[in-house]
Design an enzyme around this catalytic site. Structure first.
Site, PDB file in Angstrom:
ATOM      1  N   ASN A  61      -0.007 -13.329  -6.139  1.00 20.97           N
ATOM      2  CA  ASN A  61      -0.283 -13.000  -7.416  1.00 20.97           C
ATOM      3  C   ASN A  61      -0.152 -13.857  -8.476  1.00 20.97           C
ATOM      4  O   ASN A  61       0.215 -14.810  -8.036  1.00 20.97           O
ATOM      5  CB  ASN A  61       1.040 -11.857  -7.848  1.00 20.97           C
ATOM      6  CG  ASN A  61       0.609 -10.586  -7.452  1.00 20.97           C
ATOM      7  OD1 ASN A  61      -0.637  -9.974  -7.091  1.00 20.97           O
ATOM      8  ND2 ASN A  61       1.511  -9.488  -7.410  1.00 20.97           N
ATOM      9  N   CYS A  70      -4.814  -7.485   0.100  1.00 21.72           N
ATOM     10  CA  CYS A  70      -5.889  -7.180  -1.089  1.00 21.72           C
ATOM     11  C   CYS A  70      -7.112  -7.061  -0.758  1.00 21.72           C
ATOM     12  O   CYS A  70      -7.663  -8.007  -0.030  1.00 21.72           O
ATOM     13  CB  CYS A  70      -5.781  -8.723  -1.997  1.00 21.72           C
ATOM     14  SG  CYS A  70      -7.051  -8.552  -3.281  1.00 21.72           S
ATOM     15  N   HIS A 166       1.472   1.735  -2.950  1.00 24.87           N
ATOM     16  CA  HIS A 166       0.623   2.430  -4.233  1.00 24.87           C
ATOM     17  C   HIS A 166       1.273   3.620  -4.448  1.00 24.87           C
ATOM     18  O   HIS A 166       1.551   4.441  -3.640  1.00 24.87           O
ATOM     19  CB  HIS A 166      -0.725   2.562  -3.695  1.00 24.87           C
ATOM     20  CG  HIS A 166      -1.469   1.089  -3.781  1.00 24.87           C
ATOM     21  ND1 HIS A 166      -2.007   0.461  -4.782  1.00 24.87           N
ATOM     22  CD2 HIS A 166      -1.731   0.580  -2.559  1.00 24.87           C
ATOM     23  CE1 HIS A 166      -2.623  -0.569  -4.337  1.00 24.87           C
ATOM     24  NE2 HIS A 166      -2.446  -0.670  -3.169  1.00 24.87           N
ATOM     25  N   ASN A 198       2.218  -0.933  -6.968  1.00 24.28           N
ATOM     26  CA  ASN A 198       0.723  -0.821  -7.901  1.00 24.28           C
ATOM     27  C   ASN A 198       0.468   0.808  -8.152  1.00 24.28           C
ATOM     28  O   ASN A 198       0.631   1.612  -7.358  1.00 24.28           O
ATOM     29  CB  ASN A 198      -0.301  -1.233  -6.838  1.00 24.28           C
ATOM     30  CG  ASN A 198      -0.137  -2.572  -6.527  1.00 24.28           C
ATOM     31  OD1 ASN A 198      -0.249  -3.343  -7.173  1.00 24.28           O
ATOM     32  ND2 ASN A 198      -0.013  -2.701  -5.078  1.00 24.28           N
ATOM     33  N   GLU A 216      -1.440  -3.408 -11.404  1.00 19.03           N
ATOM     34  CA  GLU A 216      -0.761  -3.922 -10.360  1.00 19.03           C
ATOM     35  C   GLU A 216       0.481  -4.725 -10.571  1.00 19.03           C
ATOM     36  O   GLU A 216       0.836  -5.167 -11.629  1.00 19.03           O
ATOM     37  CB  GLU A 216      -1.981  -5.148  -9.672  1.00 19.03           C
ATOM     38  CG  GLU A 216      -3.188  -4.387  -9.402  1.00 19.03           C
ATOM     39  CD  GLU A 216      -4.007  -5.422  -8.671  1.00 19.03           C
ATOM     40  OE1 GLU A 216      -3.522  -5.987  -7.819  1.00 19.03           O
ATOM     41  OE2 GLU A 216      -5.315  -5.579  -8.779  1.00 19.03           O
ATOM     42  N   CYS A 225      -8.994  -2.733  -8.022  1.00 17.78           N
ATOM     43  CA  CYS A 225      -8.175  -3.232  -6.923  1.00 17.78           C
ATOM     44  C   CYS A 225      -8.476  -2.574  -5.589  1.00 17.78           C
ATOM     45  O   CYS A 225      -8.537  -1.326  -5.524  1.00 17.78           O
ATOM     46  CB  CYS A 225      -6.593  -2.568  -7.587  1.00 17.78           C
ATOM     47  SG  CYS A 225      -5.520  -2.504  -6.374  1.00 17.78           S
ATOM     48  N   GLY A 228      -5.917  -0.261  -4.024  1.00 11.96           N
ATOM     49  CA  GLY A 228      -5.499   0.788  -4.850  1.00 11.96           C
ATOM     50  C   GLY A 228      -6.647   1.779  -4.774  1.00 11.96           C
ATOM     51  O   GLY A 228      -6.423   3.142  -4.826  1.00 11.96           O
TER      52      GLY A 228
END
Length: 285
Positions: A61, A70, A166, A198, A216, A225, A228
């Protein structure tokens, strides 16, 4: 590089590993004093005895901490490996912190498809502690209510881990009207997610279309995302909201999720675009 507006600094570590300590990542990712990005991605060689993956893929991040996964970044770093000639074909296998994921290039375009694998729904795998929360079942998915004393009602969410944790919230009305900058931190600080979370907000248009915004961990709200979006698709699919193929419209562009026969393997398709290339000084001097 960017995928649906989710932007990355991609580091080439195939011949020489750059420093990836927190201070360097923060300096590189700073939008005023560095290059600026949502996440920093590192492509590196795998161990000599690793027969399952072609490359190691690490994600940081912009605040410096390393994260697990990711999806938009996976498409970008796989295309980077292809463009640089490191990959031998259209299939790129990437080792992440918790396993291996595969990315396939679609012809000669910027479009890439990543197989995100299976979602985890068990509390310990997310990780998530539901103690003290009210619950209700919608289709094949449990929802959990967090009481909002400011408005006197519950905020209902689903929890999914797709490489990282998430919380998915399906909203009534337009997702544009959701105070994401307030509700995102509210859920993150609720005390039920030991490793953070997230937070995705989803407006269902129909079974094949939805709009999404994601707040996030570490980065705040981003233009898109990937994990996500897949988490929202899985939660919606289990609740009977989505079809086998659903397009999600993020603020940065369109992402397509597919799961034809089973939720054991969910794919995410979208662009992986090079914005520019350059050199950044490793030292402060």
């Amino acid at each position: 590089m960017q995928g649906a507006g989710n932007d990355f600094v991609v580091l080439d570590g195939m011949t020489r590993l750059p420093p990836v300590d927190e201070a360097f990542i923060r300096r590189l990712a700073d939008r005023k004093f560095g290059v600026g990005c949502d996440q920093v991605l590192l492509l590196a060689p795998v161990e000599a005895d690793d027969d399952e993956a072609d490359f190691r893929y690490r994600i940081f991040n912009n605040t410096g901490e390393e994260i697990e996964q990711c999806g938009n970044g996976a498409r970008c770093i796989a295309r980077f490996a292809i463009l640089k000639g490191y990959a031998r074909g259209p299939l790129v296998r990437l080792r992440v912190k918790k396993g291996v994921i595969s990315v396939v290039a679609e012809s000669d375009s910027e479009r890439m498809t990543v197989d995100m694998g299976a979602a985890k729904l068990d509390y310990a795998d997310i990780p998530f502690d539901p103690e003290g929360l009210v619950r209700r079942r919608v289709g094949g998915m449990m929802q959990y209510g967090i009481w909002r004393s400011d408005v006197g009602e519950y905020l209902w969410l689903c929890v999914v881990n797709l490489g990282n944790p998430h919380a998915v919230i399906f909203v009534d009305g337009s997702v544009d009207d959701v105070p994401v900058g307030e509700l995102g931190p509210f859920v993150q600080n609720c005390g039920h997610f030991s490793e953070g979370v997230n937070v995705g907000f989803v407006e269902v248009l129909d079974e094949r279309r939805a709009r999404i915004r994601v707040y996030e961990r570490g980065s705040g709200e981003t233009l898109a995302c990937g994990t996500g979006t897949c988490a929202a698709y899985i939660a919606g699919r289990l609740q009977g909201r989505f079809d086998e193929e659903t397009a999600f419209y993020a603020r940065g562009g369109e992402l397509l999720c597919r799961s034809i026969t089973t939720l054991e393997s969910v794919t995410l398709s979208g662009n992986a675009s090079v914005v520019f290339e350059g050199a950044f000084p490793i030292s402060d001097a």
